[in-house]
Design a protein around this motif. Sequence first.
Motif, short mmCIF file in Angstrom:
data_model
loop_
_atom_site.label_atom_id
_atom_site.label_comp_id
_atom_site.label_asym_id
_atom_site.label_seq_id
_atom_site.Cartn_x
_atom_site.Cartn_y
_atom_site.Cartn_z
N ASP A 223 5.08 9.56 3.81
CA ASP A 223 6.66 9.77 3.48
C ASP A 223 7.63 8.60 3.24
N ALA A 224 7.27 7.61 3.93
CA ALA A 224 8.16 6.36 3.59
C ALA A 224 9.46 6.43 3.60
N ASP A 225 10.14 7.02 4.77
CA ASP A 225 11.51 7.35 4.78
C ASP A 225 12.47 6.31 4.63
N CYS A 226 12.03 5.18 5.10
CA CYS A 226 12.85 4.02 5.11
C CYS A 226 12.95 3.06 3.71
N GLY A 227 11.72 3.53 3.28
CA GLY A 227 12.03 2.66 1.91
C GLY A 227 11.12 1.38 1.80
N GLY A 228 10.38 1.09 3.20
CA GLY A 228 9.71 0.16 3.25
C GLY A 228 10.23 -1.39 4.07
N ALA A 229 11.28 -0.74 4.67
CA ALA A 229 11.81 -1.55 5.88
C ALA A 229 11.39 -1.86 7.07
N CYS A 230 10.06 -1.28 7.43
CA CYS A 230 9.64 -1.17 8.79
C CYS A 230 10.28 -0.75 9.74
N ALA A 231 11.18 0.40 9.49
CA ALA A 231 12.07 0.99 10.43
C ALA A 231 11.95 2.63 10.43
N CYS A 232 10.67 3.09 10.05
CA CYS A 232 10.67 4.69 10.18
C CYS A 232 9.41 4.99 10.79
N ALA A 233 8.09 4.18 10.38
CA ALA A 233 6.76 4.67 10.89
C ALA A 233 6.40 5.76 10.09
N THR A 234 6.71 6.37 8.94
CA THR A 234 6.49 7.46 8.43
C THR A 234 5.27 7.17 6.90
N CYS A 235 4.97 5.98 7.16
CA CYS A 235 4.04 5.47 6.33
C CYS A 235 2.77 4.69 6.98
N HIS A 236 2.68 5.48 8.11
CA HIS A 236 1.40 5.15 8.98
C HIS A 236 -0.08 5.67 8.18
N VAL B 244 0.91 -1.04 -0.10
CA VAL B 244 -0.16 0.00 -0.11
C VAL B 244 0.85 1.25 -0.05
N MET B 245 2.16 0.99 0.64
CA MET B 245 2.98 2.19 0.77
C MET B 245 3.46 2.49 -0.76
N GLU B 246 3.99 1.24 -1.34
CA GLU B 246 4.71 1.50 -2.76
C GLU B 246 3.75 2.05 -3.75
N SER C 290 1.79 1.15 6.13
CA SER C 290 1.35 0.74 4.91
C SER C 290 2.42 -0.10 3.85
N CYS C 291 3.60 0.12 4.59
CA CYS C 291 4.80 -0.64 3.72
C CYS C 291 4.72 -2.13 4.09
N GLN C 292 3.77 -2.47 5.25
CA GLN C 292 3.36 -4.03 5.68
C GLN C 292 2.30 -4.38 5.25
S1 FES Z 1 8.20 3.09 4.99
FE1 FES Z 1 9.29 2.97 6.60
S2 FES Z 1 8.02 1.82 7.97
FE2 FES Z 1 7.11 1.84 6.47
#
Ligand code: FES
Length: 106
Positions: A37-50, A24-26, A85-87
């Motif tokens: 924002d997806a700062d970490c690119g989907g690695a579940c390491a930033c929480a900016t894709c809430h 959903v993030m991508e 959303s990256c998850q």
């Molecule tokens: S993009 Fe970083 S946690 Fe989802």
Amino acid sequence: MPKIIYIEHTGKEHVIDAPNGQTVMEAAVKHAVPGIDADCGGACACATCHVYVDAAFTDKVGKPSAMEQSMLDFAENVKENSRLSCQIKIRDDLDGLRVTTPESQH
Ligand code: FES
């Protein structure tokens, strides 16, 4: 192709056709949907894709994993229906999924 509906905190909607297997993030980033924002690119390491998952889809989307939950603890205004959303992987039975982006990702 499933449709995903992104709703900004202002109420503005963005309807995106997204292929199965994409997150959903991508799909949001690919179509320049604001509010993710997806700062970490989907690695579940930033929480900016809430995002907040619409009540009609919370069961289908499911609960966050323990790792996702620990990242959600860093997000603001977390609710029962909060997910990263990256998850969330897009699949046929999520066609019509509605997610709302929070006012801020920080
Ligand atoms: S993009 Fe970083 S946690 Fe989802």
